[in-house]
Structure formats: structure tokens, C-alpha cells
Scaffold this motif. Structure first.
Motif, PDB file in Angstrom:
ATOM      1  N   VAL A 171      33.885   8.453  64.498  1.00 53.54           N
ATOM      2  CA  VAL A 171      33.112   7.157  64.455  1.00 53.54           C
ATOM      3  C   VAL A 171      34.093   6.236  64.023  1.00 53.54           C
ATOM      4  CG1 VAL A 171      33.053   7.995  62.024  1.00 53.54           C
ATOM      5  CG2 VAL A 171      31.296   6.672  62.953  1.00 53.54           C
ATOM      6  N   CYS A 172      33.560   5.115  64.416  1.00 61.39           N
ATOM      7  CA  CYS A 172      34.492   3.801  64.266  1.00 61.39           C
ATOM      8  C   CYS A 172      33.648   2.601  63.584  1.00 61.39           C
ATOM      9  CB  CYS A 172      34.625   3.280  65.871  1.00 61.39           C
ATOM     10  SG  CYS A 172      35.623   1.763  65.836  1.00 61.39           S
ATOM     11  N   SER A 173      34.199   2.031  62.744  1.00 60.57           N
ATOM     12  CA  SER A 173      33.797   0.794  62.360  1.00 60.57           C
ATOM     13  C   SER A 173      34.922  -0.003  61.626  1.00 60.57           C
ATOM     14  CB  SER A 173      32.621   1.192  61.015  1.00 60.57           C
ATOM     15  OG  SER A 173      32.089  -0.098  60.389  1.00 60.57           O
ATOM     16  N   ARG A 174      34.921  -1.319  61.226  1.00 62.18           N
ATOM     17  CA  ARG A 174      36.080  -1.972  61.083  1.00 62.18           C
ATOM     18  C   ARG A 174      36.652  -1.804  59.503  1.00 62.18           C
ATOM     19  NH1 ARG A 174      34.086  -7.924  63.168  1.00 62.18           N
ATOM     20  NH2 ARG A 174      32.070  -6.814  62.278  1.00 62.18           N
ATOM     21  N   THR A 175      35.961  -1.480  58.751  1.00 62.33           N
ATOM     22  CA  THR A 175      36.358  -1.220  57.327  1.00 62.33           C
ATOM     23  C   THR A 175      36.497   0.403  56.991  1.00 62.33           C
ATOM     24  OG1 THR A 175      34.778  -2.959  56.752  1.00 62.33           O
ATOM     25  CG2 THR A 175      35.894  -1.622  54.915  1.00 62.33           C
ATOM     26  N   ALA A 176      37.862   0.385  56.798  1.00 59.79           N
ATOM     27  CA  ALA A 176      38.013   1.907  56.704  1.00 59.79           C
ATOM     28  C   ALA A 176      37.424   2.799  55.722  1.00 59.79           C
ATOM     29  CB  ALA A 176      39.771   2.051  56.384  1.00 59.79           C
ATOM     30  N   ALA A 177      37.145   2.199  54.638  1.00 59.04           N
ATOM     31  CA  ALA A 177      36.243   2.783  53.515  1.00 59.04           C
ATOM     32  C   ALA A 177      34.912   3.083  53.898  1.00 59.04           C
ATOM     33  CB  ALA A 177      36.430   1.913  52.100  1.00 59.04           C
ATOM     34  N   THR A 178      34.405   2.266  54.537  1.00 62.91           N
ATOM     35  CA  THR A 178      33.107   2.619  55.063  1.00 62.91           C
ATOM     36  C   THR A 178      32.943   3.420  55.878  1.00 62.91           C
ATOM     37  OG1 THR A 178      32.591   0.079  54.706  1.00 62.91           O
ATOM     38  CG2 THR A 178      31.069   1.214  56.232  1.00 62.91           C
ATOM     39  N   VAL A 179      34.050   3.464  57.039  1.00 63.64           N
ATOM     40  CA  VAL A 179      33.907   4.520  58.074  1.00 63.64           C
ATOM     41  C   VAL A 179      34.247   6.009  57.734  1.00 63.64           C
ATOM     42  CG1 VAL A 179      36.207   4.193  59.098  1.00 63.64           C
ATOM     43  CG2 VAL A 179      34.425   4.685  60.550  1.00 63.64           C
ATOM     44  N   ASN A 180      35.101   5.955  56.563  1.00 64.92           N
ATOM     45  CA  ASN A 180      35.582   7.205  56.106  1.00 64.92           C
ATOM     46  C   ASN A 180      34.359   7.923  55.235  1.00 64.92           C
ATOM     47  OD1 ASN A 180      38.263   7.568  56.889  1.00 64.92           O
ATOM     48  ND2 ASN A 180      38.987   6.026  55.396  1.00 64.92           N
ATOM     49  N   ALA A 181      33.651   6.903  54.457  1.00 63.98           N
ATOM     50  CA  ALA A 181      32.417   7.657  53.967  1.00 63.98           C
ATOM     51  C   ALA A 181      31.367   8.078  54.775  1.00 63.98           C
ATOM     52  CB  ALA A 181      32.012   6.306  52.806  1.00 63.98           C
ATOM     53  N   PHE A 182      31.275   7.150  55.925  1.00 56.82           N
ATOM     54  CA  PHE A 182      30.351   7.577  56.846  1.00 56.82           C
ATOM     55  C   PHE A 182      30.750   9.030  57.480  1.00 56.82           C
ATOM     56  CE2 PHE A 182      27.961   7.759  60.961  1.00 56.82           C
ATOM     57  CZ  PHE A 182      26.716   7.134  60.685  1.00 56.82           C
ATOM     58  N   ALA A 183      31.744   9.148  57.676  1.00 55.74           N
ATOM     59  CA  ALA A 183      32.460  10.384  58.426  1.00 55.74           C
ATOM     60  C   ALA A 183      32.251  11.576  57.676  1.00 55.74           C
ATOM     61  CB  ALA A 183      33.849  10.441  58.736  1.00 55.74           C
ATOM     62  N   GLU A 184      32.551  11.358  56.263  1.00 56.66           N
ATOM     63  CA  GLU A 184      32.445  12.272  55.546  1.00 56.66           C
ATOM     64  C   GLU A 184      30.952  12.772  55.202  1.00 56.66           C
ATOM     65  OE1 GLU A 184      34.784  12.097  51.941  1.00 56.66           O
ATOM     66  OE2 GLU A 184      33.483  13.350  50.712  1.00 56.66           O
ATOM     67  N   GLN A 185      30.373  11.868  54.806  1.00 59.61           N
ATOM     68  CA  GLN A 185      28.694  12.192  54.830  1.00 59.61           C
ATOM     69  C   GLN A 185      28.186  13.053  55.941  1.00 59.61           C
ATOM     70  OE1 GLN A 185      26.299   9.139  53.605  1.00 59.61           O
ATOM     71  NE2 GLN A 185      24.347  10.167  53.953  1.00 59.61           N
ATOM     72  N   TRP A 186      28.515  12.473  57.231  1.00 61.79           N
ATOM     73  CA  TRP A 186      27.716  13.086  58.333  1.00 61.79           C
ATOM     74  C   TRP A 186      28.483  14.253  58.988  1.00 61.79           C
ATOM     75  CZ3 TRP A 186      22.827  12.144  59.239  1.00 61.79           C
ATOM     76  CH2 TRP A 186      22.331  11.139  58.576  1.00 61.79           C
ATOM     77  N   GLY A 187      30.076  14.149  58.705  1.00 64.63           N
ATOM     78  CA  GLY A 187      30.792  15.343  59.425  1.00 64.63           C
ATOM     79  C   GLY A 187      31.307  14.818  60.686  1.00 64.63           C
ATOM     80  N   TYR A 188      31.638  13.835  60.953  1.00 65.85           N
ATOM     81  CA  TYR A 188      32.483  13.286  61.951  1.00 65.85           C
ATOM     82  C   TYR A 188      33.996  13.729  61.858  1.00 65.85           C
ATOM     83  CZ  TYR A 188      28.831  10.554  64.242  1.00 65.85           C
ATOM     84  OH  TYR A 188      27.961  10.137  64.842  1.00 65.85           O
ATOM     85  N   GLU A 189      34.702  14.102  62.800  1.00 68.20           N
ATOM     86  CA  GLU A 189      35.910  14.908  62.753  1.00 68.20           C
ATOM     87  C   GLU A 189      36.932  13.861  62.587  1.00 68.20           C
ATOM     88  OE1 GLU A 189      36.749  17.075  66.121  1.00 68.20           O
ATOM     89  OE2 GLU A 189      34.828  18.301  66.065  1.00 68.20           O
ATOM     90  N   SER A 190      36.770  12.761  63.037  1.00 66.79           N
ATOM     91  CA  SER A 190      37.967  11.620  62.822  1.00 66.79           C
ATOM     92  C   SER A 190      37.302  10.457  62.628  1.00 66.79           C
ATOM     93  CB  SER A 190      38.811  11.973  64.170  1.00 66.79           C
ATOM     94  OG  SER A 190      38.257  11.426  65.047  1.00 66.79           O
ATOM     95  N   VAL A 191      38.210   9.354  62.212  1.00 64.61           N
ATOM     96  CA  VAL A 191      37.743   7.647  62.240  1.00 64.61           C
ATOM     97  C   VAL A 191      38.544   6.902  62.986  1.00 64.61           C
ATOM     98  CG1 VAL A 191      36.464   8.308  60.176  1.00 64.61           C
ATOM     99  CG2 VAL A 191      38.913   7.428  60.141  1.00 64.61           C
TER     100      VAL A 191
END
Lengths: 382, 382, 382, 382
Positions: free
Chosen positions: B43-63
């Protein structure tokens, strides 16, 4: 990540097995702040092919074909009971004795006596527990609870509820077996009383307090049906329809009806509460809406309000989408899983507990006994 | 097990990022026969903190924090574009050039010109593609399509649709930025035309065929709003409301309205088709229902039928629960994922493709141009 | 008793002749405080048998077969014009010149030019007058007016209305003659624009003020019909459907649609007004109800209110039954008679007067011209 | 002209005096083919000023202040009894002995015993008679009867009805006297049972046949109210609410509820019948509509039909306006007058006769006795 695992062992792979599993699988996506997360550790059903297929479809890590094996496993924290009603007591008692948390599909039990034994076992074991009266946790129903709790309604005069279906009108629907065990009194304990009215009673007690006495009538419209186990025509032992009126402890009158012979209604669960100042009503066929009437509104623009319960300040809805966008039936199970997980953090019980669900069993028993005796029955006798 | 993986790279973690992700995560549970299964690869988004939180919540393997990196990855099969509209074209073209399948949030593009470039790129690349006009795949809407396709309606006279909201009435809602980029013309391209009417137009073309010419009016009720990027009051460039009437190729008249200033409507999308023999209508606030009127019914019992679209023989509903039990908004995305996966098996396109969504862009462009010119515009001019 | 007589001369014995007559006959029973009472002095229609039968059924004291004779009578105070539209101007002008009060069925006239001549005549004569835009006087519609006038809605953003019927879909419906003169452009002037949209426009101007400019489209779906006068197939000159959008003087956008080709709708007249704070909507098929949404309601219990407009403090309802008991379509005419009689006491005009109804004619003319020219038309040009 | 006069003597000038009088005054306008026409010969009420004002408003030819004088007059053909319930028996018996036709407001009597005496008197006298259970003759209700009679529903499983009001929630509403005699047990006989449930029972027997046994509960929520006669606080003797379930002779289950404490409901009378193949339901708040569900409809487009009962081929509606245009509550009385007049031509009874209304009294008595005894009561015992 840092979440604690709650390792689930599911018994039963029917309709309720699906709804509960979906609840476990979705909760962490939508309730990210919970400290526990369910893990689908094992699922159990008697037929290997069936349970394997279910496990593969839903992602359970392992399977069992004997529930006793599942209960005996060390890697299971919570046992979820989705079997026909005749298995609830035995499994729950064994699971309690094994120290497992228990999430039991409703109704708690076939009979009040079974229910008592279950409550005894669970309280003796001191394990976390809940019964899946899921409709409480549809946002519109939870909002009704908030409104009642706020005192907006004033003194309550009336509570009425019904649960109407039409799927057993066809005389060729058999009894017993997969999908139709609800028509087999040995498996189900009762007909619409335990299956449908139990939901209505649970919600009613939650919203309006204790029921003190009941006067009921039941009917079995189709007297004989083929039993799937034997292939033979056999007397139908369940109630096809049940109606009762009652008093609540707060002085209000109650009226309940359930049937599987109301042509045109697939799963119409409705309730309405009339208070001195205001009233609320709800309908499962339109589950995102709550209707509310407040006599204190300015008289010329007073009317029933149709509340589309999809705003972020309404129960559970901050977890989902944006205002105006509906959720469905299945979300009630997600919410119950979330609340169960939350209860593990707080130490508070997750309502309805087995103890609370036993109150519904008492009313059900009083209803069935009242119908049989053709007389009023006090719930406190039980 | 033997399913083939479809490795998803999602760009954008807003509201649509959530709905699409939920679609990917649920599809295999409910459509077990599909041969492909989505995997949340990145999953990709410009802000690292945001994309990391999203990946963790939803279970994406990488950012990723740069979409170009995501597009460049070898372990991504399909790029899902959930960004504001101003990024659609650039990402889609790059992804196409990289040979990725593309699932693009609607509207396809800010402008018709951008849309054309996207279609060119994707067709040149020959990659699988779809645009998320999700409402087509609510069961009641799909049932409407079946009814129309069956010929039950006869010659069509009228098509009317509206999409009414009220969330921007407050003059303090800013433009630009998280959650409010839809009010910023640079990010969104247009206001309700691209955001809401595009849905209405997509459904209309699907159900009733091509639109030939349009006459429109737009309005911007609140002329200036603070822009989140600058913190300063700035002219609002979007349309707050848009109304148009039109002709369809089949000779029927069309009527469309959209606004974010209709107090009392959170997300009221309705459509109605009137044919010689029968009519259908639908309302997103009550999404499980379809209304149907058939003049050929016996006259004394003729009336609008309210169909609770939850039976197993109705579209998609064999995958879910039992008759009478509702599903919600989010299921439309699950269905679109399922149909996209199915299209990989069959080789058939997954409607609406970029090419088909370009038709909606043409109508949107004609509508905006008509409003600006205060004159009719032929869609074929585009 | 001490009431003054208002001697009515009715011209026309069709559907409207019946509704008006019923209004005259019932008003004194339900509005006992009025100082004037209608007397059914004479009724006029060209065919002696027809007019005699009507007079006998309804209790008119005398008959005429030539309207000029009726207008010439000394014992007639007020002429009520219920003829097809092509007779309105001639009769009204003659009646005005004869010093009669005039109650004219809507639309005022076939054309704006005719309407102007009528207004000139009536204002020159200085006689009491009203036009039967009866829907204003349904209690729910009058309540909407009260709500708007109270300022509850705040700034208005949108007004939308439609009037949908389906009775001319059958190609065998003829044009011209008894019951079907509304399909004959010579008799009617226009199709749905004058017949149905005129109602919508009258209500809209009353509730929301002047319309400044319009952009319209019309359609004639069935191009030829048998004419009853000739028995021959003849080009249809009326509009079967008409849609327009517009601006109101208060800055709001308007949207209007009318058709006789909306299968399933017998006489669906609806309107909705969206303001900054609140909205109202209404539906003729459910005429005792008004829906009202107020954003200032407490947020968790906010929703559309369905007001059953049958209470004594709601418009006109102190004259009828008790709360909860509905009235019907015909009561709007009783109310207009009552208000006309009241206007004779107060000296105030009875809205809409010919002058006010001319505004509706201007909009209708602009709409038809806009559709013909395929361009916007300013209403002030007329 | 050649119509025969039916000279009416009305006793009672309250709400029902108005509804009946309106029925007499309107019937000839809308049912011109009837051979009899009502003439408002005399009206009777104890207070001279009141009865004079009523006579003047409504056009009665003469007045009486003693009902015995009215009954004794030679120029009265039919006595219409609109008094409080405690006068029904005495007047009806005297009128029967005087050879008058009798039209009696419902309920027939306060008690079953009174009712029996009335039936004996009327049958001995052999006079035409009817009881004003007016709701039967709303077109949608009559249509329900036609549908049931057609056999479309198949075997009947359920009948449910309720009649909910909220006007006595206020503890300051007195008992006894003008407008509130319904709260005085001496005047009314019972509370909601005779006032509201009697309507539900009459319709039920008409639509679904005899009721065989009942189990009821009643409640008086406000135990004391000021009595208007004495000005003193006095025990309330009526039932504020009554609920019962029952069996019908055809094997179906019945469920009835009535209350004046259901906040938000002004006069909500609803019924629903569920048959093997089809169901119908109706709601007085929306009285022009009937809902119908037919399981034999094609499954994917099957749903509840909302029938707008305003077409010429639907009951009574050829007499009124055009399709889509509603009638109201009061029309039920016009229809009953029309049917009574027709019965004079045909010699057939005008249902419900006193004899038929006595069946409703039996059920009411059984209901009240069941509630008092807290046990089932067989209707045949009475």
C-alpha cells in the motif's frame, strides 16, 4: 503486532458458523484499537469433508471432527458453540470445565433445566462468556437502548414485538437434518419460541426490564412432516407460531408474536416501545433505520422521525463508512466480537452473559408452559 | 490452496482505500469458487506514519511512500488507484506502461482529455482494467438491470436519477486536503458532477443506453472557502449542484440532479425508469429494496411492489445469508472484486472498463460545458 | 338564515364541474361562521340532456345551454368557468364585462396573450376573482407554506417538483372531445405544461417566490392519435412530457418534471424544498402527510418527520374530524370556496387571483418557448 | 324527482352526529342511481341551544329535545342513534317498537345483555337496521374483503389487528361529559374494548369468520380521573388498553391490541391477514392504500404491492374522482348510507345488522371476562 491472540475453536459449520467466523475475521480491520485479536485456530464438525471445506474456505488453521477433542486442546482460548441447540449444554459444560471462554449461539438451551446447568458450570469455572443475541448490536437497536436509558420516553406503557417468517409454509419442508433441524423438537427444543421469540425477549428485557408473567398460545399448523433421519412422516413437535402477552416489572404491557407462517415476511423482526413522552420502533427488514416520535416537538411539525442510523455519533458507526451508507445484518456479529474482546480488556461482562440469557430461557419456558396449560404463568416461579 | 494469487498494490489510504481493501479481504470467504485470490502486497501513501498505520490495520505486507516505486515493483500484479482525482491519469498511465492490471476509483479522470489518455494507455498495454462504479453491483441495482434486459419494461419513456447530500452546507467546511479535497477543483476536477452525477450517469448508461445530448445548469452556493493548503479564503471552483436533462439514444428523456445542499439527505442516490409496461425505482438509503410496478398485473391488485432483494435467486445473494437479512454498502465492492477476479478466468472485460467509463466522462464534460455555455451540448461532439 | 347568498352560475359539467359543485355544497356545513353561502343558481352546458341530468343530480335550480345567456342573467353573482381551456378567455372577459365575480379553473388560459386579456378585463371591471389552483389548500401544503413563512428553512437552495401520470400511454386514447380534450392542442393550449406543471409552478411561486429564467425540454411520445371530432388520425400537438430547470429570484435552483408516461403513477404530484436548516416535502398520493427535516434536532435522533396533518391546530383541520382521520382531494375545493367567501367579507383578494395566475402563465410560456428554441428564456421578457 | 324520501331522525349531535349527517347529505350527489334519498327531518339533543345550532348548521328541518318525542313522530322513517352507549338500548328498543328503521352507532351496546334485548326488539319488529361499523366501507377494506372472498389467500394462518391512540395519556383529561364520556364506564360500558377493538373485531369476523375463544388482558394506566359531572376525582372504570389472542373457526390464530396510550399514534387502525399463498394488510392512517403480497408472483420480482385504491374498478371508486385522487375517512359513512338505501331496494340486509353486531358484542364480552378471570373464554358460551 502487539495484540494478544484470542484463539478460537468453533463448533458447528452451518449458517451461524459462517456469521461468527465473519465476525472474527473482520473485527480487527474495523476496531483497530482493541488489544486482543481473534485467531481462527480450529473448527469442528462431524463430517471430515465438510469441516475441511469450511476450514479451507474461511481459513481455520486446523480441524476436528469430535468436539471433545477441540475442547481438550491447549491451544484454544475460547470455544464458540454453533451447533443445533441439543448440543449446547453438553459442549458448554465441558468447555467450562476445561476453563475455556465460551461464546454460545442463542437460545442458550433447549430447556430451562439445561440452561441452569450451563450457568452453574460457567459460573463455577469463572470463565468469560456471552450468548449471541446479536440483534442488540445493530446500531439502530443500540441507539434505541440509548434513548430508553436517557429517560426520553418517560413512563413506559407498551412494548410490542414480533418476528415473522414464511419459510415453513410448504408442507414438503422436512424436519431434522441440515438446514431443517429447527423443525425437529429433539434438536431444537422448541419452534419459533426458542428460535425467534427468544430474540424478541432478549431485546425486550434489555430495553424494558423484567417480564413478570405471561399468557401464551402456540400452534402447529402442519402436524406431520417427513423426518430426514428416518425418511418417514412423523409428528411435528415444535410450535409453528407463538403469541403471548405479558406484564413487565415496570408496569407496562407486553405483546409478542412469532410465526413461520406469515406469508410475505422473510425475517421481519420489529419492536416498538410507547412511553409517556416518546416512542421508538424498529424493523429488521430496514435495519439501519430507527423511528422515533417525541410528543414534546412543536405541535404543528410533530411526527415520527425516520433516523438513518449511519452517522459517526451513533452507535458503532464511527467504525464504518460515512453518513448515509448502510451496513447489514452481519455487522451485528462483528460488533459482538468487538464487545467481547473489549470485555477482556475491561473485565466487565459481555452482555448477555449466560446468566442474563437464562432470564430469556425462563420467559420462554413460562410461555411454553402457559400455552400448554392455557393459563397465565408467573416468570418468578421458575 | 490451489488458488492463484493476484498481488494488489493500493495507492491511497482514504475512504476508498478502506472500501477496496475490505473488498479484497472478504471476497474469498464468500466467493470460494473463484480461481484467483487477492493478496494485499503493498500500500502506498506519501506520509510514512499514515501508510504504516494503514498497512498494520489492514494487513498489507509492505508499504511505499512513492507510487512510482510501487508501480515499479515486480511483485505487484494489479494497481488499485484510490487517490484524489488529480493523480488518476498519471498513475494509471504509468501502471499500464508497466504492464499492471488497473482498478481505478471513479470518476475515471478530472477531464475528458485525461480520460482519453488513460484509455489510450491501457488499451495499448492491453491490461485488465475496471473502474469502481460500485453501485452497479448492489444486488437491487443488478436486479434492475436484469429486469430491464428481460424486456419487461417495454419501450422506455423516462429515466430520472438524483444524488443528494447535505454535508457542505456549512460554510466552515474548507477546501483542499484530507477529507475535503472534493471541494478543491484542482484535486477533484469538478464538484458534484464528477463525484455524484458520474455514478448516476454510469448506472443510467448501463441500464438505459447512450445519452445523446444534454442541457445543464450548475451552481456554486458558497463562493469562497478557506483552502487547507494555504489557510486562506479562496474562490471555490467546483459545482455545488448540477441539474441536467437529456435525451437517450432510445428516445427516452432523462433527468438528473445532484447537490451537496439538500438538507436531510446524507447520500440519497435514487433512480427510476418508466417503461410502457413496467417501471422500476431504487434508493441507496434503502439499498436492499427495489420497487417494481407492472401494469400487466390484475388491475384491482396492481401496485408498486417492494422487493426485498435478499433471496438466493437474486443477484449475488446466494453468497451471503438467508432471505430477509440485509447486506450493506460495502458489499458492492466485494462484488466488484469478485467480478474482476472472474473476468481473469473468463477473459471477458470487467465492466465498466476504462473505455466504458470514458462514456461517462463524455457526458460529464458535455454537462459542464452545457452549463457554462447555457446551451445544449451533443455528447457525440466529444 | 342571516347568511347572504352568493348565486353561482357554473359553466361546464365535466370533472371540474363536479369538484367545484361539491365545494359549494359542503362549505356551509363545515365553515358555519362564514357570512355568505353559495347557492347553485344555474349550470350551463351545450347539450340539454347532459346539463339537465347534471342539474338534477347536483341540485342546480336552472340550466342554460348557452353560456352567454348565463352570463347575461341578473340572478347570477359569480360565474365559475369549468370548460376546456379554449373557452376560458371568452367567457371570463364577457363575465367581467357583465360585472360578475369569476372563479376560473386552471390554467388561466391557453396562452399568455389570452391570459393578459383576461387580467385586463377583470381588473378593469374590478370584480372578485380567483383561479382554482386547489392544491395550495390541502392542509399539508398550507402547512408547508406556514413553515416556509416562519423562516424555519433558512436560505433556500433547492426546489423540486414533479407531476407524473400514466393514463395516455395507450396509443388508442383519442384526442379531442369529452374526457380527452386535454390531448387536443386547440382545446388545451398545451399538454402537461398547462395541465400539470401549472400546478407545480403555482405552488412553487407561492412557496418560493418568483422564477427568473428557465431551460426546458418537451417531448411528444405518441405523434399521432385519432381525433374524436373527425374520427381521423391526426398529429398530436401537445407536449406529453416537459422537464425544466430554473433559477428562482431568491437564488435557489428549481427542477420540474411532468409527464403522462410514467407507468405506475396515477397522479403523483410531489414537491420538496431544501433550506439551509430544514427541508419539507409532500406527495399528493399521500396527501394528509407532510415530511419535515430539521437539522437543528438533536443529532442522534435527527430524521425526517412524517407529520400526519390532521390535528386541529393544523390548517383547516379544526373544521373536519379528529386527529388521525384523513380528508381527501375534494376538500381542497371546499377550502378554496371557504376562502373565496371569506375574501368577500374581508375585502382581501382570494389567491391566486387572475393577476397572480398570470405569473404561472408567464413561466409556462417561457417553458414552452425555451423547449422550442432549445435555449434558456428569461421570465421577465414576458 | 321520482326518488322516495327516507326521513331521518337523528339522536345525538356529537362527533358521530356530524359524520352521519354528512353521509346523508352527500349520498345523492355521488350515488345518483339510488331510488331513495335521505331527508334531514329532525335532530334531537337535550339542550335546546345546542340542537338548534346543529340543526341550523346542517339543515335539519326540525328539532327535538326528548328522544321519545322524536321516536313518536309519524314523519320519521328511520332513527339514527348517535348518543353515548348507555342510551343505545333504550332508544333502539323504543324505536323498534314504534316501527322505525334503525341505524345505530357502534358498539351496539354497553353489555351483551343489552345487545340481546336490542336484537330481540328489532327482530320482533322486523325493521330495517344496521350498525355503523363504518371502516368496512373504506374502499381499501372492501377490496381486502373481495380479495379474501376470491380465495387468493388460500388457507388462513394469521389475523392481526390493532387500534392505537394516544389522546388519554394526559392525566388531566377528565371522565364523563361532552367529548370525554368514553372514559366513563357508566356511559361507555367499557374503554378501548367497546370503542376501538369492536371495530377490529367487526372487520375480523367479516374478513375471517367467527372467533371461537379468547385470552385477554386489560389495563387501566391512570387509575383516577376527575369526573365532569361531580368535579371530583373518581376511580376510572374503563380499560385503557386491551390485548387478546384467539382462535378463529377456520383454524387461524388471531391477535388484537388496542390502547389509548401509544404515544405517536392518533388513530392507527391496522390489520393484516396471512394466508398460505398471499397476505393483505391495511392502515387507517393511509386509508387509500392496501398492501398485498402474492407468493405466486415470479420470484425475483416478488414483493409487497402497495395498491392505491382509487381506480374506477375498485370498490366505490367509480362514484368519486379519477385514479390517484384520495378520498377520506368520512366517505365510509357516505358508503354505508348508500348501502343502506340500496338495501331498501333489494330487500337484502345492510351488514352489519344488529344480529351481526351482536357477534362482536359476544367477543367483547368474552374478552372482558377473560381479562377479569385471567383465563380463556369460549365465545360460544355466550
Amino acid at each position: 503486532m502487539s495484540k494478544k491472540e484470542l484463539r478460537i475453536g468453533l463448533v458447528g459449520v452451518g449458517f451461524m458458523g459462517r456469521t461468527h467466523t465473519n465476525g472474527y475475521k473482520r473485527v480487527s480491520d474495523f476496531f483497530p484499537d482493541l488489544q486482543n485479536r481473534p485467531v481462527l485456530k480450529a473448527v469442528c464438525s462431524r463430517t471430515a469433508a465438510t469441516v475441511n471445506a469450511f476450514a479451507e474456505q474461511w481459513g481455520y488453521e486446523s480441524v476436528e471432527t469430535d468436539w471433545k477433542s477441540l475442547v481438550a486442546r491447549d491451544d484454544i482460548d475460547a470455544v464458540d458453540i454453533c451447533t443445533p441447540n441439543n448440543m449446547h449444554a453438553e459442549i458448554a459444560i465441558a468447555a467450562a470445565e476445561a476453563g475455556k471462554m465460551i461464546l454460545c449461539e442463542k437460545p442458550l438451551s433447549r430447556t430451562l433445566e439445561e440452561g441452569r446447568q450451563m450457568v452453574d458450570a460457567i459460573e463455577k469455572a469463572g470463565v468469560n462468556n456471552t450468548v449471541w443475541y446479536n440483534y442488540r448490536r445493530l446500531p439502530a437497536v443500540t441507539l434505541a437502548k440509548q434513548i430508553v436509558a436517557s429517560g426520553k420516553l418517560g413512563r413506559i406503557f407498551h412494548y410490542r414485538a414480533n418476528f415473522l417468517q414464511d419459510w415453513t409454509i410448504n408442507a414438503n419442508v422436512p424436519q431434522g437434518g441440515q438446514g431443517t433441524w429447527r423443525l425437529d423438537v429433539d434438536a431444537a427444543g422448541s419452534g419459533v419460541t426458542g428460535d425467534l421469540l427468544a430474540h424478541c425477549i432478549d431485546t425486550a428485557i434489555w430495553l424494558n426490564g423484567s417480564i413478570t408473567d405471561v399468557s401464551a398460545v402456540t400452534e402447529t399448523f402442519i402436524k406431520e412432516r417427513v423426518h430426514q433421519a428416518t425418511g418417514e412422516m412423523q409428528k411435528v413437535g415444535i410450535d409453528d407460531a407463538c403469541i403471548f402477552h405479558c406484564h413487565f416489572d415496570n408496569g407496562s404491557l407486553g405483546l409478542f408474536e412469532s410465526t413461520r407462517y406469515a406469508r410475505g415476511h422473510k425475517a421481519l423482526y420489529t419492536f416498538e416501545i410507547n412511553g409517556e413522552h416518546a416512542s421508538v420502533r424498529w424493523d429488521l427488514h430496514d435495519l439501519n433505520k430507527l423511528e422515533y416520535f417525541d410528543h414534546r416537538d412543536e405541535s404543528i411539525v410533530r411526527g415520527w422521525r425516520t433516523i438513518h442510523v449511519t452517522d459517526g455519533d451513533q452507535p458503532y458507526m464511527d467504525k464504518w463508512w460515512v453518513p448515509g451508507l448502510s451496513i447489514g445484518y452481519e455487522h451485528s456479529f462483528v460488533h459482538q466480537v468487538a464487545d467481547f474482546l473489549k470485555s477482556l480488556e475491561t473485565g466487565e461482562p459481555c452482555s448477555p452473559t449466560f446468566r442474563e440469557a437464562l432470564e430469556t430461557q425462563k420467559v420462554c419456558q413460562a410461555v411454553l408452559d402457559s400455552a400448554a396449560a392455557k393459563s397465565w404463568k408467573g416468570v418468578n416461579e421458575y
